[in-house]
Motif scaffolding. Structure first.
Motif, PDB file in Angstrom:
ATOM      1  N   ASP A  82       0.818  -1.211   0.000  1.00  0.00           N
ATOM      2  CA  ASP A  82       0.000   0.000   0.000  1.00  0.00           C
ATOM      3  C   ASP A  82       0.857   1.269   0.000  1.00  0.00           C
ATOM      4  OD1 ASP A  82      -2.311  -1.466  -0.032  1.00  0.00           O
ATOM      5  OD2 ASP A  82      -2.565  -1.397   2.150  1.00  0.00           O
ATOM      6  N   SER A  83       2.055   1.189   0.566  1.00  0.00           N
ATOM      7  CA  SER A  83       2.910   2.382   0.663  1.00  0.00           C
ATOM      8  C   SER A  83       3.751   2.605  -0.583  1.00  0.00           C
ATOM      9  CB  SER A  83       3.791   2.291   1.903  1.00  0.00           C
ATOM     10  OG  SER A  83       4.671   1.197   1.787  1.00  0.00           O
ATOM     11  N   GLN A  84       3.859   1.622  -1.448  1.00  0.00           N
ATOM     12  CA  GLN A  84       4.669   1.755  -2.678  1.00  0.00           C
ATOM     13  C   GLN A  84       3.750   1.954  -3.868  1.00  0.00           C
ATOM     14  OE1 GLN A  84       6.907  -1.831  -2.938  1.00  0.00           O
ATOM     15  NE2 GLN A  84       8.543  -1.078  -1.614  1.00  0.00           N
TER      16      GLN A  84
END
Length: 85
Positions: A82-84
């Motif tokens: 989700d963060s990339q």
């Protein structure tokens, strides 16, 4: 089946779409219309019109994404987490 209520509106469209590949008889049965195909078709058309969906036949509810998944074509591109992005 007599204790279940026939589906209408978005629930009917969702159920019909989920069963469209198996044919109208299966879709009608799963949407609690049994072998009453005429009423099933009428209610489905009505529900599609209310949702502004242009579906003249049951198979029109099968979206391109569903067809791609069945064909096994295409490549899914997504981030690893989700963060990339």
């Amino acid at each position: 089946m007599s204790s279940q209520t026939r589906l209408h509106g978005t629930e009917l469209v969702d159920c019909a779409r989920a069963n469209a590949k198996q044919g109208i008889e299966t879709a009608a049965y799963q949407c609690v219309y049994g072998d009453d195909l005429n009423t099933f078709a009428q209610e489905l058309r009505k529900a599609c019109e209310e949702m502004n969906l242009q579906a003249k036949e049951l198979t029109d509810l099968i979206i391109d994404q569903d067809m791609m998944l069945n064909l096994g074509e295409g490549e899914i591109v997504a981030p690893d987490s989700d963060s990339q992005l």
